[in-house]
Design a protein around this motif. Structure first.
Motif, PDB file in Angstrom:
ATOM      1  N   ARG A  75       3.464  12.336  -9.114  1.00 37.66           N
ATOM      2  CA  ARG A  75       4.593  11.607  -9.434  1.00 37.66           C
ATOM      3  C   ARG A  75       4.663  10.176  -8.514  1.00 37.66           C
ATOM      4  O   ARG A  75       5.105   9.431  -9.201  1.00 37.66           O
ATOM      5  CB  ARG A  75       5.885  12.644  -9.081  1.00 37.66           C
ATOM      6  N   GLU A  76       4.777   9.899  -7.905  1.00 33.43           N
ATOM      7  CA  GLU A  76       4.240   8.653  -6.659  1.00 33.43           C
ATOM      8  C   GLU A  76       3.437   7.486  -7.045  1.00 33.43           C
ATOM      9  O   GLU A  76       2.802   6.469  -6.777  1.00 33.43           O
ATOM     10  CB  GLU A  76       4.619   8.881  -4.876  1.00 33.43           C
TER      11      GLU A  76
ATOM     12  N   ILE B  20       1.020  -1.578  -0.447  1.00 34.78           N
ATOM     13  CA  ILE B  20      -0.092  -0.246  -0.016  1.00 34.78           C
ATOM     14  C   ILE B  20       0.535   0.852   0.038  1.00 34.78           C
ATOM     15  O   ILE B  20       1.746   1.344   0.794  1.00 34.78           O
ATOM     16  CB  ILE B  20      -0.765  -0.098   1.771  1.00 34.78           C
ATOM     17  N   ARG B  21       0.681   2.605  -1.026  1.00 38.66           N
ATOM     18  CA  ARG B  21       1.330   3.202  -0.987  1.00 38.66           C
ATOM     19  C   ARG B  21       0.887   4.567  -0.406  1.00 38.66           C
ATOM     20  O   ARG B  21      -0.006   4.679  -1.101  1.00 38.66           O
ATOM     21  CB  ARG B  21       1.647   3.317  -2.017  1.00 38.66           C
ATOM     22  N   VAL B  22       1.598   5.452   0.295  1.00 39.33           N
ATOM     23  CA  VAL B  22       1.308   6.385   0.312  1.00 39.33           C
ATOM     24  C   VAL B  22       2.364   7.854   1.059  1.00 39.33           C
ATOM     25  O   VAL B  22       3.280   7.727   0.620  1.00 39.33           O
ATOM     26  CB  VAL B  22       1.104   6.112   2.348  1.00 39.33           C
ATOM     27  N   VAL B  23       1.576   8.321   0.685  1.00 39.13           N
ATOM     28  CA  VAL B  23       1.492  10.004   1.229  1.00 39.13           C
ATOM     29  C   VAL B  23       1.486  10.371   1.849  1.00 39.13           C
ATOM     30  O   VAL B  23       0.656  10.332   2.456  1.00 39.13           O
ATOM     31  CB  VAL B  23       1.410  10.616  -0.417  1.00 39.13           C
TER      32      VAL B  23
ATOM     33  N   GLU C 165       4.090   1.003   2.551  1.00 36.80           N
ATOM     34  CA  GLU C 165       5.351   1.579   1.997  1.00 36.80           C
ATOM     35  C   GLU C 165       5.327   3.531   1.822  1.00 36.80           C
ATOM     36  O   GLU C 165       4.174   3.899   1.593  1.00 36.80           O
ATOM     37  CB  GLU C 165       6.073   1.231   0.327  1.00 36.80           C
ATOM     38  N   VAL C 166       5.405   4.199   2.971  1.00 34.86           N
ATOM     39  CA  VAL C 166       5.587   5.697   2.846  1.00 34.86           C
ATOM     40  C   VAL C 166       6.219   6.225   1.421  1.00 34.86           C
ATOM     41  O   VAL C 166       7.688   6.446   1.681  1.00 34.86           O
ATOM     42  CB  VAL C 166       6.189   6.552   4.201  1.00 34.86           C
ATOM     43  N   VAL C 167       5.642   6.516   0.578  1.00 35.36           N
ATOM     44  CA  VAL C 167       5.942   6.932  -1.035  1.00 35.36           C
ATOM     45  C   VAL C 167       7.457   8.360  -0.669  1.00 35.36           C
ATOM     46  O   VAL C 167       7.755   8.766  -1.813  1.00 35.36           O
ATOM     47  CB  VAL C 167       6.222   6.516  -2.427  1.00 35.36           C
ATOM     48  N   ALA C 168       5.886   9.016  -0.460  1.00 30.05           N
ATOM     49  CA  ALA C 168       6.729   9.820   0.144  1.00 30.05           C
ATOM     50  C   ALA C 168       5.546  11.223   1.137  1.00 30.05           C
ATOM     51  O   ALA C 168       4.325  10.541   1.634  1.00 30.05           O
ATOM     52  CB  ALA C 168       6.451  11.330  -1.423  1.00 30.05           C
TER      53      ALA C 168
END
Length: 223
Positions: free
Chosen positions: A44-45, A2-5, A28-31
């Motif tokens: 972007r992410e 799970i991608r998180v900003v 995963e904290v991508v930004a």
């Protein structure tokens, strides 16, 4: 994964959320970013979930929310707030936010809340959402109108609505009450239409304000 900003004006808050969430194997904290760079970071992410501070000095969180909601394949957005009666929260929920988190949420709960959001569920503290609703000037009239619309639901639809308010996704609701995902989806569509709302989170607010969760809790405690 799970991608998180995480979007917040305070670097300490951003790093704290990143540290806590990165400890989970499936997140995963991508930004992390302040509000002014939020839209660029999302484009972007391409995250699954965005945690967005509702009050930032460089740009209003509601403005960022509206921009994020217009992004193609928009991520799920949950608002971050310090105050459980923040008057902006109700506006955010009505503008498409999937819920809200208090910044002092217990660290051991954060990962599961992110999973709930990513699965299509809603995230709201019942105590906090009551405070949010009561801070709205038209709360009493809204309560009466909402209770009337909730009263038009079938028994099965009321059961599904309670589970929506619990934060469950369609798949989880189906598992809980032994229905196919397609059948649950049909029930959710009917519920939104009858309640005259456009999102699960708005339906969840009505369920809480109409006392459905309290009724369920009393029934369960009496067993």
């Amino acid at each position: 994964m799970i991608r998180v900003v995480v979007v917040d004006d305070e670097a300490l808050v951003r790093s704290g959320f990143e540290l806590i969430l990165s400890a989970a194997d499936d997140i995963e904290v991508v930004a992390t970013t302040a509000g002014g760079e939020a839209v660029d970071a999302v484009l972007r992410e391409r995250p699954d979930v965005v945690l967005l501070d509702i009050r930032m000095p460089d740009v209003d969180g509601l403005t960022v929310l509206r921009k994020l909601r217009s992004v193609p394949d928009a991520p799920v957005v949950a608002m971050l707030t310090t105050f459980d009666a923040d008057e902006y929260i109700l506006t955010a929920l009505r503008s498409g936010a999937a819920g809200f988190l208090l910044k002092d949420t217990a660290p051991d709960q954060l990962a599961q809340l992110i999973r709930t959001l990513a699965a299509g569920g809603v995230v709201m503290s019942p105590k906090a959402s009551r405070a949010v609703w009561q801070s709205h000037p038209g709360a009493a009239a809204d309560d009466d109108a909402g209770a009337t619309r909730v009263g038009r639901l079938t028994e099965r639809e009321r059961e599904v609505l309670v589970l929506i308010a619990d934060g469950l996704s369609n798949a989880d609701i189906g598992t809980r009450i032994h229905l196919s995902a397609g059948t649950v989806k049909d029930h959710v569509s009917a519920i939104l239409t009858k309640l005259r709302v456009s999102s699960r989170v708005q339906a969840a607010l009505l369920a809480q304000r109409a006392g459905l969760l309290d009724e369920r809790n009393r029934a369960e405690s009496g067993r």
